[in-house]
Design a protein around this motif. Structure first.
Motif, PDB file in Angstrom:
ATOM      1  N   ILE A  25       0.860  -1.118  -0.102  1.00 15.18           N
ATOM      2  CA  ILE A  25      -0.040   0.025   0.199  1.00 15.18           C
ATOM      3  C   ILE A  25       0.611   1.189  -0.031  1.00 15.18           C
ATOM      4  N   GLY A  26       1.041   1.698  -1.469  1.00  9.18           N
ATOM      5  CA  GLY A  26       1.754   3.530  -1.522  1.00  9.18           C
ATOM      6  C   GLY A  26       1.170   4.068  -2.491  1.00  9.18           C
ATOM      7  N   THR A  27       2.138   4.733  -3.324  1.00  8.20           N
ATOM      8  CA  THR A  27       1.043   5.707  -4.132  1.00  8.20           C
ATOM      9  C   THR A  27      -0.441   4.358  -4.528  1.00  8.20           C
ATOM     10  N   GLY A  28       0.086   3.510  -4.944  1.00  4.92           N
ATOM     11  CA  GLY A  28      -0.787   2.641  -5.339  1.00  4.92           C
ATOM     12  C   GLY A  28      -1.218   1.208  -4.432  1.00  4.92           C
ATOM     13  N   ILE A  29      -1.829   0.440  -5.404  1.00  2.00           N
ATOM     14  CA  ILE A  29      -1.976  -1.105  -4.157  1.00  2.00           C
ATOM     15  C   ILE A  29      -2.363  -1.511  -5.458  1.00  2.00           C
ATOM     16  N   ALA A  30      -0.913  -2.572  -4.655  1.00  4.82           N
ATOM     17  CA  ALA A  30      -0.982  -3.795  -5.357  1.00  4.82           C
ATOM     18  C   ALA A  30      -0.444  -5.357  -4.301  1.00  4.82           C
ATOM     19  N   ALA A  31      -0.859  -5.976  -5.427  1.00  6.80           N
ATOM     20  CA  ALA A  31      -0.985  -7.741  -4.693  1.00  6.80           C
ATOM     21  C   ALA A  31      -0.075  -8.698  -5.017  1.00  6.80           C
ATOM     22  N   ALA A  32       0.474  -9.804  -4.175  1.00  8.89           N
ATOM     23  CA  ALA A  32       0.999 -11.164  -4.736  1.00  8.89           C
ATOM     24  C   ALA A  32       1.198 -11.711  -4.360  1.00  8.89           C
ATOM     25  N   HIS A  33      -0.189 -12.950  -4.692  1.00  5.07           N
ATOM     26  CA  HIS A  33      -0.600 -14.532  -4.167  1.00  5.07           C
ATOM     27  C   HIS A  33       0.310 -14.882  -4.137  1.00  5.07           C
ATOM     28  N   VAL A  34       0.819 -16.096  -3.010  1.00  2.00           N
ATOM     29  CA  VAL A  34       2.188 -16.753  -2.749  1.00  2.00           C
ATOM     30  C   VAL A  34       1.576 -18.442  -2.192  1.00  2.00           C
ATOM     31  N   VAL A  35       2.117 -19.024  -3.257  1.00  2.00           N
ATOM     32  CA  VAL A  35       1.263 -20.608  -2.651  1.00  2.00           C
ATOM     33  C   VAL A  35       3.064 -21.715  -2.853  1.00  2.00           C
ATOM     34  N   ALA A  36       3.150 -22.248  -1.436  1.00  3.87           N
ATOM     35  CA  ALA A  36       3.939 -23.048  -1.872  1.00  3.87           C
ATOM     36  C   ALA A  36       5.432 -22.687  -2.424  1.00  3.87           C
ATOM     37  N   GLY A  37       6.033 -21.004  -2.144  1.00  3.28           N
ATOM     38  CA  GLY A  37       6.894 -20.270  -2.173  1.00  3.28           C
ATOM     39  C   GLY A  37       6.871 -19.636  -3.568  1.00  3.28           C
ATOM     40  N   SER A  38       5.517 -19.771  -4.617  1.00  2.71           N
ATOM     41  CA  SER A  38       5.847 -18.953  -6.083  1.00  2.71           C
ATOM     42  C   SER A  38       4.855 -18.808  -5.931  1.00  2.71           C
ATOM     43  N   ALA A  39       5.122 -17.129  -6.788  1.00  2.00           N
ATOM     44  CA  ALA A  39       3.792 -16.314  -7.065  1.00  2.00           C
ATOM     45  C   ALA A  39       3.501 -16.666  -8.654  1.00  2.00           C
ATOM     46  N   ALA A  40       2.118 -16.169  -8.275  1.00  2.00           N
ATOM     47  CA  ALA A  40       1.093 -16.118  -9.360  1.00  2.00           C
ATOM     48  C   ALA A  40       1.253 -14.866  -9.887  1.00  2.00           C
ATOM     49  N   THR A  41       1.361 -15.583 -11.722  1.00  2.00           N
ATOM     50  CA  THR A  41       1.591 -14.454 -12.132  1.00  2.00           C
ATOM     51  C   THR A  41       0.436 -13.587 -12.990  1.00  2.00           C
ATOM     52  N   GLY A  42      -0.295 -14.528 -13.502  1.00  2.00           N
ATOM     53  CA  GLY A  42      -1.890 -14.156 -14.337  1.00  2.00           C
ATOM     54  C   GLY A  42      -1.471 -14.755 -16.059  1.00  2.00           C
ATOM     55  N   ALA A  43      -1.905 -15.122 -16.651  1.00  2.00           N
ATOM     56  CA  ALA A  43      -2.030 -15.360 -17.952  1.00  2.00           C
ATOM     57  C   ALA A  43      -2.041 -13.936 -18.687  1.00  2.00           C
ATOM     58  N   HIS A  44      -1.786 -12.888 -18.592  1.00  2.00           N
ATOM     59  CA  HIS A  44      -1.178 -11.387 -18.984  1.00  2.00           C
ATOM     60  C   HIS A  44       0.221 -10.594 -18.347  1.00  2.00           C
ATOM     61  N   GLY A  45       0.394 -11.243 -17.136  1.00  2.00           N
ATOM     62  CA  GLY A  45       1.543 -10.865 -16.629  1.00  2.00           C
ATOM     63  C   GLY A  45       1.204 -10.227 -15.281  1.00  2.00           C
ATOM     64  N   ALA A  46      -0.041 -10.001 -15.657  1.00  2.00           N
ATOM     65  CA  ALA A  46      -1.245  -8.903 -14.607  1.00  2.00           C
ATOM     66  C   ALA A  46      -1.600  -9.363 -12.729  1.00  2.00           C
ATOM     67  N   ALA A  47      -1.321 -10.425 -12.877  1.00  2.00           N
ATOM     68  CA  ALA A  47      -1.920 -11.213 -11.509  1.00  2.00           C
ATOM     69  C   ALA A  47      -2.040 -10.187 -10.680  1.00  2.00           C
TER      70      ALA A  47
END
Length: 338
Positions: A139-161
């Motif tokens: 939470i800074g100038t904007g708000i973004a998140a990362a979903h990490v499961v078993a040490g790996s972060a999801a990127t999404g189909a288009h890199g915008a997860a």
């Protein structure tokens, strides 16, 4: 393995945090450089490559072996192709940064997203260690998140997860930078808190009495929904100062802080319904408010959950080094991938 390091760069619109990181996650050496994005994307690319080259040389001079390079940038990143698709902060558009860096340094190179990398580091080395399922929210100038499961972060189909900041929480709220009214980051980011406080103190708007935790927009907002800003000669108060004034009992600051907490709770409740994580880690400037944020936010989030399990809500512990550490993890991970 002993003496092997990853060269890691976390590139932001203002500055770059750079380090040599061992396979154990320990920082062997760190330095910072200005990005100076106003020079244009080509100049920024050259700076990134020059700094990375210098760090690799520093490692060798110190008797260390640079084995991989990790670079993380803001915006939309296609990690599979190694392309910085778009970043307003540094002016990138379809930049094949992994290929450019690999050719320049002769090292296996990973390219990632700055917030996802920060979340990866917090999940594996920081506040989410051993949690398994983690949501890291910056939470800074904007708000973004990362979903990490078993040490790996999801990127999404288009890199915008992970664009949690663009969850719709207030349909009649201020217009977000993406162009839609009412996004979470338009209401509850650090910059939104500062703008909202400036708006209310400029107009003397009374606190909302509807019990909804939101306040009707007033004529002090410009046509695009952004705050008109402080009156001439008035200094913009930061989100941290708003939090302090709210804690001290100032009415308008308390109103803004309450609106912020309510909106964040709505966004996190939606995230928990989607991801069912064990731990939510809050990082970024707003999280520095400590108990003044976490105590009311935990209560507000609890009130919004029905059958969903309540996640542990904790502050990040790695600070602004998280992105750089995450870049190193991405670099080292690729060495283990067939």
């Amino acid at each position: 393995m002993i003496g092997e390091v990853a060269v890691a760069l976390d590139v932001g619109g203002t500055g770059m945090k750079c380090a040599l990181v061992g396979v154990d996650g320990a920082v062997r050496y760190a330095e910072r450089h200005p990005t100076d994005a106003g020079r244009g994307p080509d100049a920024v690319i050259e700076t990134i490559l020059t700094v990375a080259e210098g760090l690799a040389g520093k490692a060798r001079a110190d008797g260390l072996t640079p084995t991989a390079l990790g670079i993380v940038v803001p915006g939309v990143v296609d990690e599979a192709r190694g392309v910085a698709v778009w970043s307003a902060n540094v002016g990138f558009r379809d930049v094949p940064l992994r290929e450019l860096a690999s050719a320049r340094l002769g090292l296996p190179t990973a390219l990632g997203h700055d917030v996802r990398a920060g979340g990866l580091a917090e999940a594996r080395l920081g506040a989410g260690r051993n949690a398994g399922h983690v949501l890291f929210v910056a939470i800074g100038t904007g708000i973004a998140a990362a979903h990490v499961v078993a040490g790996s972060a999801a990127t999404g189909a288009h890199g915008a997860a992970g664009e949690l900041g663009h969850i719709l929480v207030r349909p009649d709220g201020p217009v977000c930078g993406c162009g839609r009214p009412g996004c979470l980051e338009a209401v509850a980011s650090a910059s939104a808190v500062a703008r909202r406080y400036a708006e209310l103190t400029a107009t003397g708007t009374a606190a909302d009495t509807t019990g909804t935790g939101t306040t009707p927009r007033t004529g002090s907002a410009s046509d695009d929904g952004s705050a008109a800003g402080p009156a001439p000669g008035r200094t913009m108060v930061t989100a941290a100062q708003v939090a302090s004034r709210a804690a001290a009992g100032e009415e308008l600051a308390a109103q803004v802080w309450r609106e912020t907490v309510e909106a964040l709770a709505d966004g996190l409740a939606t995230a928990q319904a989607l991801y069912d994580v064990a731990t939510i880690i809050l990082g970024g400037g707003l999280a520095q408010a400590g108990a003044g944020l976490f105590d009311p936010l935990r209560a507000a989030l609890r009130d919004r959950l029905t059958f969903h399990r309540e996640p542990h809500l904790v502050p990040a512990v790695l600070g602004d080094e998280a992105g750089c550490l995450g870049a190193a993890l991405l670099a080292l991970d690729q060495l283990e991938t067939p």
